[in-house]
Write an enzyme that holds these catalytic residues in place. Structure first.
Site, PDB file in Angstrom:
ATOM      1  NE  ARG A  17       6.018   4.308   9.810  1.00 30.01           N
ATOM      2  CZ  ARG A  17       5.073   4.223   8.876  1.00 30.01           C
ATOM      3  NH1 ARG A  17       4.974   3.148   8.125  1.00 30.01           N
ATOM      4  NH2 ARG A  17       4.218   5.220   8.692  1.00 30.01           N
ATOM      5  N   PRO A  69       0.791  -1.221   0.000  1.00 34.53           N
ATOM      6  CG  PRO A  69      -0.112  -1.065   2.152  1.00 34.53           C
ATOM      7  CD  PRO A  69       0.581  -2.012   1.216  1.00 34.53           C
ATOM      8  CG  ASN A  70      -0.388   4.272   1.219  1.00 37.04           C
ATOM      9  OD1 ASN A  70      -1.377   4.689   0.643  1.00 37.04           O
ATOM     10  ND2 ASN A  70      -0.424   3.792   2.445  1.00 37.04           N
ATOM     11  CE1 TYR A  99       8.604   5.254   2.285  1.00 34.33           C
ATOM     12  CE2 TYR A  99       7.334   7.238   2.709  1.00 34.33           C
ATOM     13  CZ  TYR A  99       7.688   5.950   3.040  1.00 34.33           C
ATOM     14  OH  TYR A  99       7.134   5.348   4.142  1.00 34.33           O
ATOM     15  NE  ARG A 109       3.560   7.335   2.100  1.00 32.65           N
ATOM     16  CZ  ARG A 109       3.792   6.144   2.597  1.00 32.65           C
ATOM     17  NH1 ARG A 109       4.110   5.150   1.799  1.00 32.65           N
ATOM     18  NH2 ARG A 109       3.693   5.923   3.884  1.00 32.65           N
ATOM     19  CD  GLU A 132      10.427  -7.326   6.228  1.00 34.59           C
ATOM     20  OE1 GLU A 132       9.962  -6.354   6.832  1.00 34.59           O
ATOM     21  OE2 GLU A 132      10.703  -8.404   6.789  1.00 34.59           O
ATOM     22  CG  ASN A 167       8.409  -1.758   0.519  1.00 37.51           C
ATOM     23  OD1 ASN A 167       7.702  -1.780   1.523  1.00 37.51           O
ATOM     24  ND2 ASN A 167       9.119  -0.706   0.181  1.00 37.51           N
ATOM     25  CG  HIS A 203       4.732  -2.159  10.281  1.00 34.65           C
ATOM     26  ND1 HIS A 203       6.067  -2.508  10.456  1.00 34.65           N
ATOM     27  CD2 HIS A 203       4.729  -1.216   9.310  1.00 34.65           C
ATOM     28  CE1 HIS A 203       6.816  -1.786   9.651  1.00 34.65           C
ATOM     29  NE2 HIS A 203       6.036  -1.008   8.934  1.00 34.65           N
ATOM     30  NE  ARG A 224       9.069   6.349   8.512  1.00 40.86           N
ATOM     31  CZ  ARG A 224       8.214   6.043   7.549  1.00 40.86           C
ATOM     32  NH1 ARG A 224       8.455   5.048   6.728  1.00 40.86           N
ATOM     33  NH2 ARG A 224       7.108   6.731   7.400  1.00 40.86           N
ATOM     34  CG  HIS A 240      10.855  -2.105   4.977  1.00 39.94           C
ATOM     35  ND1 HIS A 240       9.493  -1.993   4.815  1.00 39.94           N
ATOM     36  CD2 HIS A 240      11.074  -3.304   5.574  1.00 39.94           C
ATOM     37  CE1 HIS A 240       8.913  -3.073   5.301  1.00 39.94           C
ATOM     38  NE2 HIS A 240       9.847  -3.885   5.759  1.00 39.94           N
ATOM     39  CB  ILE A 241      12.112   3.023   0.607  1.00 43.87           C
ATOM     40  CG1 ILE A 241      11.659   2.228  -0.628  1.00 43.87           C
ATOM     41  CG2 ILE A 241      12.788   4.339   0.215  1.00 43.87           C
ATOM     42  CD1 ILE A 241      10.512   2.847  -1.391  1.00 43.87           C
ATOM     43  CB  SER A 242      12.148   4.774   5.390  1.00 42.21           C
ATOM     44  OG  SER A 242      11.156   3.936   5.962  1.00 42.21           O
ATOM     45  CB  ALA A 297       1.170   0.313   6.302  1.00 46.96           C
TER      46      ALA A 297
END
Length: 137
Positions: A108, A9-10, A22, A17, A95, A71, A77, A104, A97-99, A74
């Protein structure tokens, strides 16, 4: 070699965004870069904001592809279902993740994906995907 890049998502909003987290590049633009850099790999890309569609895609390719780069956004989590889907397939999942999710919000820091993934790459921006491709090579 056949690899699926599966985004949750997103992530369709990349480039728009929260660019401070990102970046400014859309995933479609970045995907073209990956295809050009790794011409020996047959890439498939799928993105959905719907948890069940992500699970269906894992089931669809999870016994025939050489690898999956996930990825889950959300859903990382929150989704026991995605974790179970990964546990139920034979194709290895990395798995990404960009960040850096650990820098954070506290929520997360939990992943339902990680216990069933082959490995985790976190916090290297879009390069996280390239690092996952390098693993499969």
């Amino acid at each position: 070699m056949k690899l699926l890049i599966l985004n949750g998502p997103n992530l369709n909003l990349l480039g728009k965004r929260e660019p401070e987290i990102y970046g400014n590049l859309t995933f479609e633009d970045y995907f073209s870069t990956l295809e050009n850099k790794f011409p020996e790999i047959s890439f498939t890309y799928f993105q959905s904001n719907v948890e069940g569609e992500l699970i269906n895609k894992l089931h669809e390719v999870g016994f025939s592809y050489d690898g999956i780069i996930l990825n889950a956004g959300a859903y990382t989590h929150t989704s026991i279902g995605l974790g179970d889907a990964i546990k139920g397939i034979t194709t290895p999942v990395i798995e990404v993740h960009i960040s850096n999710t650990f820098s954070r919000e506290e929520f997360r820091h939990q992943s339902y994906i990680s216990p069933n993934a082959k490995g985790i790459i976190i916090g290297f921006g879009l390069k996280s995907y390239e690092l996952a491709v390098d693993y499969f090579l």
